[in-house]
Design a protein around this motif. Structure first.
Motif, PDB file in Angstrom:
ATOM      1  N   ARG A  57      30.450 -38.206 -28.507  1.00 43.51           N
ATOM      2  CA  ARG A  57      29.634 -38.162 -29.576  1.00 43.51           C
ATOM      3  C   ARG A  57      28.243 -37.594 -29.081  1.00 43.51           C
ATOM      4  O   ARG A  57      27.806 -37.596 -27.888  1.00 43.51           O
ATOM      5  N   TRP A  58      27.652 -36.899 -30.158  1.00 40.38           N
ATOM      6  CA  TRP A  58      26.213 -36.170 -29.712  1.00 40.38           C
ATOM      7  C   TRP A  58      25.066 -37.464 -29.937  1.00 40.38           C
ATOM      8  O   TRP A  58      25.484 -38.545 -29.981  1.00 40.38           O
ATOM      9  N   GLY A  59      24.000 -37.066 -30.115  1.00 36.24           N
ATOM     10  CA  GLY A  59      22.753 -37.828 -30.124  1.00 36.24           C
ATOM     11  C   GLY A  59      22.427 -38.420 -29.027  1.00 36.24           C
ATOM     12  O   GLY A  59      22.313 -38.056 -27.899  1.00 36.24           O
ATOM     13  N   LEU A  60      22.123 -39.767 -29.073  1.00 39.72           N
ATOM     14  CA  LEU A  60      21.358 -40.688 -28.120  1.00 39.72           C
ATOM     15  C   LEU A  60      22.180 -40.790 -26.963  1.00 39.72           C
ATOM     16  O   LEU A  60      21.409 -40.632 -25.958  1.00 39.72           O
ATOM     17  N   ALA A  61      23.539 -40.996 -26.922  1.00 37.87           N
ATOM     18  CA  ALA A  61      24.239 -41.083 -25.787  1.00 37.87           C
ATOM     19  C   ALA A  61      24.099 -39.647 -24.831  1.00 37.87           C
ATOM     20  O   ALA A  61      23.863 -39.690 -23.849  1.00 37.87           O
ATOM     21  N   ARG A  62      24.291 -38.620 -25.478  1.00 35.29           N
ATOM     22  CA  ARG A  62      24.347 -37.384 -24.827  1.00 35.29           C
ATOM     23  C   ARG A  62      22.628 -37.107 -24.324  1.00 35.29           C
ATOM     24  O   ARG A  62      22.435 -36.680 -23.327  1.00 35.29           O
ATOM     25  N   ALA A  63      21.674 -37.400 -25.107  1.00 36.36           N
ATOM     26  CA  ALA A  63      20.323 -37.172 -24.816  1.00 36.36           C
ATOM     27  C   ALA A  63      19.972 -38.147 -23.604  1.00 36.36           C
ATOM     28  O   ALA A  63      19.222 -37.617 -22.608  1.00 36.36           O
ATOM     29  N   ARG A  64      20.326 -39.311 -23.328  1.00 41.34           N
ATOM     30  CA  ARG A  64      20.152 -39.879 -22.237  1.00 41.34           C
ATOM     31  C   ARG A  64      20.755 -39.744 -20.972  1.00 41.34           C
ATOM     32  O   ARG A  64      20.227 -39.721 -19.999  1.00 41.34           O
ATOM     33  N   LEU A  65      21.988 -39.004 -21.215  1.00 42.29           N
ATOM     34  CA  LEU A  65      22.786 -38.534 -20.102  1.00 42.29           C
ATOM     35  C   LEU A  65      21.721 -37.156 -19.543  1.00 42.29           C
ATOM     36  O   LEU A  65      21.664 -37.076 -18.368  1.00 42.29           O
ATOM     37  N   ALA A  66      21.532 -36.352 -20.545  1.00 40.38           N
ATOM     38  CA  ALA A  66      20.563 -35.344 -20.290  1.00 40.38           C
ATOM     39  C   ALA A  66      19.352 -35.519 -19.595  1.00 40.38           C
ATOM     40  O   ALA A  66      18.805 -34.998 -18.600  1.00 40.38           O
ATOM     41  N   ALA A  67      18.775 -36.655 -20.100  1.00 41.09           N
ATOM     42  CA  ALA A  67      17.304 -36.966 -19.511  1.00 41.09           C
ATOM     43  C   ALA A  67      17.512 -37.551 -17.860  1.00 41.09           C
ATOM     44  O   ALA A  67      16.683 -37.043 -16.866  1.00 41.09           O
ATOM     45  N   THR A  68      18.853 -37.975 -17.514  1.00 42.92           N
ATOM     46  CA  THR A  68      19.034 -38.492 -16.290  1.00 42.92           C
ATOM     47  C   THR A  68      19.455 -37.193 -15.466  1.00 42.92           C
ATOM     48  O   THR A  68      18.884 -37.258 -14.103  1.00 42.92           O
ATOM     49  N   LEU A  69      20.164 -36.496 -15.903  1.00 42.55           N
ATOM     50  CA  LEU A  69      20.363 -35.338 -15.215  1.00 42.55           C
ATOM     51  C   LEU A  69      19.073 -34.345 -14.890  1.00 42.55           C
ATOM     52  O   LEU A  69      18.995 -33.682 -13.994  1.00 42.55           O
ATOM     53  N   LYS A  70      18.342 -34.358 -15.921  1.00 39.75           N
ATOM     54  CA  LYS A  70      17.038 -33.569 -16.040  1.00 39.75           C
ATOM     55  C   LYS A  70      16.175 -34.195 -14.716  1.00 39.75           C
ATOM     56  O   LYS A  70      15.697 -33.304 -14.034  1.00 39.75           O
ATOM     57  N   ARG A  71      15.931 -35.276 -14.575  1.00 43.21           N
ATOM     58  CA  ARG A  71      15.222 -35.918 -13.459  1.00 43.21           C
ATOM     59  C   ARG A  71      15.666 -35.664 -12.086  1.00 43.21           C
ATOM     60  O   ARG A  71      15.213 -35.160 -11.054  1.00 43.21           O
ATOM     61  N   CYS A  72      17.075 -35.521 -11.939  1.00 44.72           N
ATOM     62  CA  CYS A  72      17.963 -35.362 -10.664  1.00 44.72           C
ATOM     63  C   CYS A  72      17.460 -33.621 -10.582  1.00 44.72           C
ATOM     64  O   CYS A  72      17.101 -33.269  -9.348  1.00 44.72           O
ATOM     65  N   ALA A  73      17.799 -32.935 -11.414  1.00 46.69           N
ATOM     66  CA  ALA A  73      17.587 -31.134 -11.329  1.00 46.69           C
ATOM     67  C   ALA A  73      16.100 -31.194 -10.860  1.00 46.69           C
ATOM     68  O   ALA A  73      15.870 -30.180 -10.212  1.00 46.69           O
ATOM     69  N   ASP A  74      15.138 -31.899 -11.458  1.00 52.14           N
ATOM     70  CA  ASP A  74      13.653 -31.645 -11.384  1.00 52.14           C
ATOM     71  C   ASP A  74      13.406 -31.937  -9.733  1.00 52.14           C
ATOM     72  O   ASP A  74      12.285 -31.149  -9.133  1.00 52.14           O
ATOM     73  N   ALA A  75      14.222 -32.576  -8.952  1.00 45.34           N
ATOM     74  CA  ALA A  75      14.046 -32.805  -7.636  1.00 45.34           C
ATOM     75  C   ALA A  75      14.405 -31.887  -6.658  1.00 45.34           C
ATOM     76  O   ALA A  75      14.016 -31.746  -5.726  1.00 45.34           O
ATOM     77  N   VAL A  76      15.273 -30.697  -7.169  1.00 44.71           N
ATOM     78  CA  VAL A  76      15.641 -29.690  -6.339  1.00 44.71           C
ATOM     79  C   VAL A  76      15.157 -28.365  -6.875  1.00 44.71           C
ATOM     80  O   VAL A  76      15.512 -27.344  -6.288  1.00 44.71           O
ATOM     81  N   ASP A  77      14.351 -28.306  -8.122  1.00 44.14           N
ATOM     82  CA  ASP A  77      13.746 -27.046  -8.804  1.00 44.14           C
ATOM     83  C   ASP A  77      12.527 -26.627  -8.359  1.00 44.14           C
ATOM     84  O   ASP A  77      11.653 -27.329  -9.044  1.00 44.14           O
ATOM     85  N   ALA A  78      12.154 -25.913  -7.293  1.00 40.22           N
ATOM     86  CA  ALA A  78      10.963 -25.580  -6.940  1.00 40.22           C
ATOM     87  C   ALA A  78      10.349 -24.750  -7.689  1.00 40.22           C
ATOM     88  O   ALA A  78      10.941 -23.620  -8.234  1.00 40.22           O
ATOM     89  N   ARG A  79       9.042 -24.904  -8.248  1.00 39.69           N
ATOM     90  CA  ARG A  79       8.421 -24.118  -9.214  1.00 39.69           C
ATOM     91  C   ARG A  79       7.613 -23.015  -8.109  1.00 39.69           C
ATOM     92  O   ARG A  79       6.981 -23.343  -7.272  1.00 39.69           O
ATOM     93  N   ILE A  80       7.907 -21.613  -8.729  1.00 40.13           N
ATOM     94  CA  ILE A  80       7.374 -20.692  -7.860  1.00 40.13           C
ATOM     95  C   ILE A  80       6.222 -20.056  -8.761  1.00 40.13           C
ATOM     96  O   ILE A  80       6.237 -19.721  -9.681  1.00 40.13           O
ATOM     97  N   PRO A  81       5.072 -20.136  -7.913  1.00 44.90           N
ATOM     98  CA  PRO A  81       3.814 -19.784  -8.343  1.00 44.90           C
ATOM     99  C   PRO A  81       3.838 -18.081  -8.796  1.00 44.90           C
ATOM    100  O   PRO A  81       4.330 -17.430  -7.976  1.00 44.90           O
ATOM    101  N   ASP A  82       3.505 -17.858 -10.005  1.00 46.19           N
ATOM    102  CA  ASP A  82       3.121 -16.533 -10.141  1.00 46.19           C
ATOM    103  C   ASP A  82       2.088 -15.477  -9.790  1.00 46.19           C
ATOM    104  O   ASP A  82       1.893 -14.403 -10.338  1.00 46.19           O
ATOM    105  N   GLY A  83       0.838 -16.248  -9.131  1.00 45.99           N
ATOM    106  CA  GLY A  83      -0.048 -15.493  -8.633  1.00 45.99           C
ATOM    107  C   GLY A  83      -0.944 -15.243  -9.748  1.00 45.99           C
ATOM    108  O   GLY A  83      -1.900 -14.579  -9.400  1.00 45.99           O
ATOM    109  N   ARG A  84      -1.067 -15.669 -10.874  1.00 41.85           N
ATOM    110  CA  ARG A  84      -2.033 -15.523 -12.129  1.00 41.85           C
ATOM    111  C   ARG A  84      -3.261 -16.444 -11.933  1.00 41.85           C
ATOM    112  O   ARG A  84      -4.255 -16.366 -12.678  1.00 41.85           O
ATOM    113  N   GLY A  85      -3.191 -17.240 -10.770  1.00 37.60           N
ATOM    114  CA  GLY A  85      -4.246 -18.264 -10.555  1.00 37.60           C
ATOM    115  C   GLY A  85      -4.550 -19.216 -11.664  1.00 37.60           C
ATOM    116  O   GLY A  85      -5.504 -19.851 -11.943  1.00 37.60           O
TER     117      GLY A  85
END
Length: 85
Positions: A57-85
Protein backbone atom coordinates in the motif's frame (compact mmCIF):
# COMPACT_ATOMS: atom_id res chain seq x y z
CA UNK A 1 5.83 -4.35 -6.79
CA UNK A 2 8.36 -6.59 -5.08
CA UNK A 3 10.55 -5.38 -2.21
CA UNK A 4 13.78 -5.04 -4.20
CA UNK A 5 12.13 -3.05 -6.97
CA UNK A 6 10.39 -0.80 -4.44
CA UNK A 7 13.63 -0.05 -2.58
CA UNK A 8 15.53 0.72 -5.77
CA UNK A 9 12.68 2.89 -7.08
CA UNK A 10 12.38 4.87 -3.86
CA UNK A 11 16.13 5.51 -3.64
CA UNK A 12 16.20 6.75 -7.23
CA UNK A 13 13.28 9.09 -6.57
CA UNK A 14 14.41 10.53 -3.24
CA UNK A 15 18.14 10.75 -4.00
CA UNK A 16 18.90 10.66 -7.75
CA UNK A 17 22.67 10.87 -7.13
CA UNK A 18 22.58 7.75 -4.96
CA UNK A 19 22.81 4.19 -6.26
CA UNK A 20 21.71 0.96 -4.59
CA UNK A 21 24.69 -1.39 -4.81
CA UNK A 22 23.24 -4.25 -2.82
CA UNK A 23 20.17 -5.57 -1.06
CA UNK A 24 20.62 -8.51 1.30
CA UNK A 25 17.52 -10.26 2.56
CA UNK A 26 17.80 -11.44 6.14
CA UNK A 27 15.12 -13.16 8.25
CA UNK A 28 14.06 -10.00 10.07
CA UNK A 29 15.21 -7.22 7.76
CA UNK A 30 16.66 -6.03 4.49
CA UNK A 31 20.19 -4.64 4.53
CA UNK A 32 20.49 -2.00 1.82
CA UNK A 33 23.88 -0.74 0.67
CA UNK A 34 24.03 2.56 -1.19
CA UNK A 35 26.76 4.73 -2.65
CA UNK A 36 26.70 8.28 -3.84
CA UNK A 37 28.65 11.14 -5.33
CA UNK A 38 31.19 11.14 -2.51
CA UNK A 39 32.26 7.54 -3.11
CA UNK A 40 31.16 6.69 0.42
CA UNK A 41 29.22 3.48 0.94
CA UNK A 42 26.53 3.22 3.62
CA UNK A 43 24.35 0.41 4.91
CA UNK A 44 20.91 0.74 6.36
CA UNK A 45 18.63 -1.89 7.79
CA UNK A 46 14.95 -1.90 6.96
CA UNK A 47 12.58 -4.05 9.02
CA UNK A 48 11.08 -6.73 6.80
CA UNK A 49 7.54 -6.04 8.00
CA UNK A 50 7.90 -2.32 7.15
CA UNK A 51 9.13 -3.12 3.64
CA UNK A 52 6.37 -5.65 3.05
CA UNK A 53 3.75 -3.18 4.27
CA UNK A 54 5.10 -0.57 1.86
CA UNK A 55 4.89 -2.99 -1.08
CA UNK A 56 1.18 -3.56 -0.44
CA UNK A 57 0.00 0.00 0.00
CA UNK A 58 0.91 3.62 -0.48
CA UNK A 59 0.69 6.23 2.21
CA UNK A 60 2.26 6.14 5.62
CA UNK A 61 4.09 2.81 5.26
CA UNK A 62 5.79 3.93 2.05
CA UNK A 63 6.55 7.39 3.47
CA UNK A 64 8.27 5.85 6.49
CA UNK A 65 10.35 3.59 4.26
CA UNK A 66 11.30 6.54 2.05
CA UNK A 67 12.34 8.60 5.10
CA UNK A 68 14.63 5.83 6.33
CA UNK A 69 16.19 5.43 2.88
CA UNK A 70 16.62 9.21 2.61
CA UNK A 71 18.63 9.30 5.84
CA UNK A 72 20.86 6.55 4.49
CA UNK A 73 21.25 8.32 1.12
CA UNK A 74 22.09 11.62 2.81
CA UNK A 75 25.13 9.97 4.36
CA UNK A 76 26.65 9.27 0.93
CA UNK A 77 25.50 12.18 -1.21
CA UNK A 78 28.11 14.97 -1.08
CA UNK A 79 26.85 18.44 -1.82
CA UNK A 80 29.11 20.11 -4.37
CA UNK A 81 29.36 23.87 -3.89
CA UNK A 82 28.48 25.82 -6.99
CA UNK A 83 30.84 28.73 -6.32
CA UNK A 84 28.16 31.41 -6.06
CA UNK A 85 29.29 32.19 -2.51
Amino acid sequence: MDARALIEDLVQKIAPNTTVVGIAEEPENYRVTVTGTSGVVADCELPRDAVEAATRRWGLARARLAATLKRCADAVDARIPDGRG
